[in-house]
Design an enzyme around this catalytic site. Structure first.
Site, short mmCIF file in Angstrom:
data_model
loop_
_atom_site.label_atom_id
_atom_site.label_comp_id
_atom_site.label_asym_id
_atom_site.label_seq_id
_atom_site.Cartn_x
_atom_site.Cartn_y
_atom_site.Cartn_z
N GLU A 85 -0.04 -8.04 -1.99
CA GLU A 85 1.06 -8.07 -1.00
C GLU A 85 0.94 -9.30 -0.10
O GLU A 85 1.95 -9.89 0.29
CB GLU A 85 1.02 -6.79 -0.17
CG GLU A 85 2.31 -6.50 0.54
CD GLU A 85 2.35 -5.07 1.06
OE1 GLU A 85 2.29 -4.14 0.24
OE2 GLU A 85 2.40 -4.89 2.28
N GLU A 88 2.32 -12.09 -2.02
CA GLU A 88 3.78 -11.93 -2.07
C GLU A 88 4.40 -12.41 -0.75
O GLU A 88 5.42 -13.11 -0.75
CB GLU A 88 4.08 -10.44 -2.30
CG GLU A 88 5.51 -10.12 -2.63
CD GLU A 88 5.71 -8.61 -2.82
OE1 GLU A 88 4.81 -7.81 -2.48
OE2 GLU A 88 6.79 -8.25 -3.30
N CYS A 105 3.56 1.12 0.63
CA CYS A 105 2.50 2.05 0.23
C CYS A 105 2.78 3.49 0.64
O CYS A 105 2.08 4.40 0.22
CB CYS A 105 1.15 1.58 0.76
SG CYS A 105 1.17 1.15 2.49
N SER A 125 8.12 -4.62 -0.51
CA SER A 125 7.15 -5.27 -1.38
C SER A 125 7.25 -4.63 -2.76
O SER A 125 7.47 -3.41 -2.88
CB SER A 125 5.75 -5.05 -0.82
OG SER A 125 4.80 -5.31 -1.81
N LYS A 164 3.13 12.05 -1.90
CA LYS A 164 2.48 11.38 -3.03
C LYS A 164 2.66 12.17 -4.32
O LYS A 164 2.53 11.64 -5.41
CB LYS A 164 0.99 11.18 -2.74
CG LYS A 164 0.71 10.14 -1.67
CD LYS A 164 0.62 8.74 -2.22
CE LYS A 164 0.55 7.71 -1.11
NZ LYS A 164 0.78 6.35 -1.58
N GLU A 167 5.73 10.73 -5.59
CA GLU A 167 5.46 9.35 -6.03
C GLU A 167 4.78 9.35 -7.40
O GLU A 167 5.16 8.58 -8.29
CB GLU A 167 4.55 8.65 -5.00
CG GLU A 167 4.23 7.21 -5.36
CD GLU A 167 3.15 6.62 -4.44
OE1 GLU A 167 3.49 5.84 -3.56
OE2 GLU A 167 1.96 6.96 -4.63
N GLU A 172 8.84 5.01 -13.13
CA GLU A 172 8.51 3.57 -13.16
C GLU A 172 7.03 3.34 -12.81
O GLU A 172 6.54 2.23 -13.00
CB GLU A 172 9.43 2.76 -12.24
CG GLU A 172 9.46 3.15 -10.78
CD GLU A 172 10.40 4.29 -10.46
OE1 GLU A 172 10.77 5.06 -11.38
OE2 GLU A 172 10.75 4.44 -9.28
N CYS A 309 -1.22 7.95 7.97
CA CYS A 309 -1.69 8.97 7.02
C CYS A 309 -2.68 9.96 7.62
O CYS A 309 -2.89 11.04 7.06
CB CYS A 309 -2.35 8.31 5.82
SG CYS A 309 -1.24 7.25 4.90
FE1 SF4 Z 1 3.37 8.09 4.25
FE2 SF4 Z 1 2.64 10.26 5.58
FE3 SF4 Z 1 2.16 10.07 2.99
FE4 SF4 Z 1 0.79 8.51 4.67
S1 SF4 Z 1 0.70 10.74 4.56
S2 SF4 Z 1 1.72 7.89 2.74
S3 SF4 Z 1 2.33 8.13 6.24
S4 SF4 Z 1 4.20 10.18 3.94
#
Ligand code: SF4
Length: 384
Positions: A85, A88, A105, A125, A164, A167, A172, A309
């Site tokens: 990054e 970038e 992220c 990014s 996540k 995600e 992709e 996080c």
């Molecule tokens: Fe984003 Fe919250 Fe997940 Fe961290 S814990 S990646 S701030 S959604």
């Protein structure tokens, strides 16, 4: 906790404990786990330890006892993110295009942009998140090194985050038909597995992560708190651009729980401006200021959860009474910065295993191979 506000389907948190137990007990599968920075400063709370206790070594020991074949650190992926990054950002600054560069992220933030600011997806990014980068490398570089068929590798990410889980399923975020990350478990789910296995967590010895993805720097660990990505990026970009050593590496302007923070750094006579926001209401304010021309930034870091996080929706839940007397965001962030101070290397570009990875496999940051494995694209989505 972001579980109430997370825009990524977090309210439908799906438990994956059963699938992970099945993978571990399947002799044909090589099961690799990695843990995000924020997990190590909160997991202990599930076992009665005070808020803000660092349990990195015990967490690694517990994961080994659960039967994972390798225990890696997502902080390595964070160091790699800084390399990719940061490069970038420098490329975009040189060309003067697609600025401000926005971090990618946090899946809550990425999905927020896809839904509510689709015209700005190209500012994001193209870097995958640290855990997805690491997952991709486990099934390529590591698989090759170990002589294991990537189809037999199962990658598990322990995350402070319910977003996540979404995600991990994005199509992709895969390579050769294999998802980079197969299962995401939250900090709470990991605690449940440790309890199910009857492990005496508090009395475990401290153990070290496995290599090649166990070596990480202080810059990698501070990703867990708001402002951390910016601080880590500045530590590296400054040195790469100026060729000088950054003496004061603790960049306090980007730390703390203020909703929107700003920082500036001079790189060979050019001032680079960054904004840091946590919580999506603050993120929206930043984007509106950029769109109206009220503010100009070159780099924007956003974490969807208040504090970053450390207070993600998958972290141990703190009861209301305790929250009245303790600012959980502050206590867990303190532990993150303490971990940074205790690490011998605190800049991503100095991580010897990152250097070796580029020499042996990727070539250089933003190379063709890096793009193939470590970068992604986004989807313009309908507003809800
Ligand atoms: Fe984003 Fe919250 Fe997940 Fe961290 S814990 S990646 S701030 S959604």
């Amino acid at each position: 906790q972001c579980i109430m506000a997370c825009p990524v389907g977090a309210l439908h948190e799906k438990e994956n404990i059963k699938e992970v137990w099945m993978a571990i007990s399947n002799p044909e599968k090589f099961v690799v786990v990695q843990t995000a920075p924020a997990v190590r400063v909160a997991l202990g709370e599930e076992f009665g330890m005070p808020i803000g206790t660092r349990v990195t070594g015990k967490m690694v020991a517990a994961l080994r006892r659960l039967g994972f074949d390798k225990v890696f650190d997502t902080d390595f992926g964070a160091d790699l993110t800084i390399m990719e990054e940061g490069t970038e950002l420098l490329n975009r600054l040189n060309k003067g295009e697609r600025l401000p560069l926005m971090t990618s992220c946090c899946p809550g933030w990425v999905k927020f942009v896809e839904h509510y600011y689709p015209e700005m997806t190209e500012n994001l990014s193209t870097c995958k998140s640290p855990s997805e980068m690491e997952g991709a490398l486990i099934k390529t570089y590591f698989a090759e090194k170990m002589g294991i068929d990537p189809k037999n590798i199962v990658t598990v990410s322990i995350m402070p985050c319910v977003g996540k889980k979404f995600e991990g399923q994005r199509e992709e975020l895969s390579h050769n038909g294999l998802q980079d990350v197969d299962y995401v478990l939250t900090t709470r789910e990991l605690a449940q597995m440790i309890k199910e296995a009857g492990i005496d967590f508090v009395n475990l010895p401290d153990e070290e992560f496995d290599n090649p993805f166990g070596e990480s720097t202080g810059a990698g660990v501070i990703f867990g708190a708001t402002g951390g990505v910016t601080e880590a990026a500045l530590r590296t970009i400054y040195e790469i651009v100026t060729g000088k050593e950054l003496e004061n590496i603790e960049i306090t302007a980007v730390r703390g729980v203020e909703g929107i923070k700003e920082a500036e750094i001079e790189l060979n006579g050019k001032v680079v401006k960054a904004a840091i926001a946590h919580g999506l209401a603050n993120a929206r304010r930043v984007l509106e200021m950029v769109k109206s021309g009220e503010k100009h930034y070159d780099f924007i870091e956003v974490m969807a959860c208040p504090g970053g996080c450390v207070t993600g929706g998958g972290q141990p839940i703190v009861d209301a009474k305790t929250r009245e007397r303790v600012d959980v965001r502050v206590e867990r962030a303190k532990a993150i910065y303490e971990e940074d101070r205790h690490l011998p290397i605190r800049k991503s570009h100095k991580n010897p295993y990152v250097i070796r990875l580029y020499e042996e496999f990727l070539g250089e940051p933003n190379s063709h191979k890096s793009h193939e494995l470590l970068h992604t694209h986004y989807v313009k989505r309908e507003k809800y």
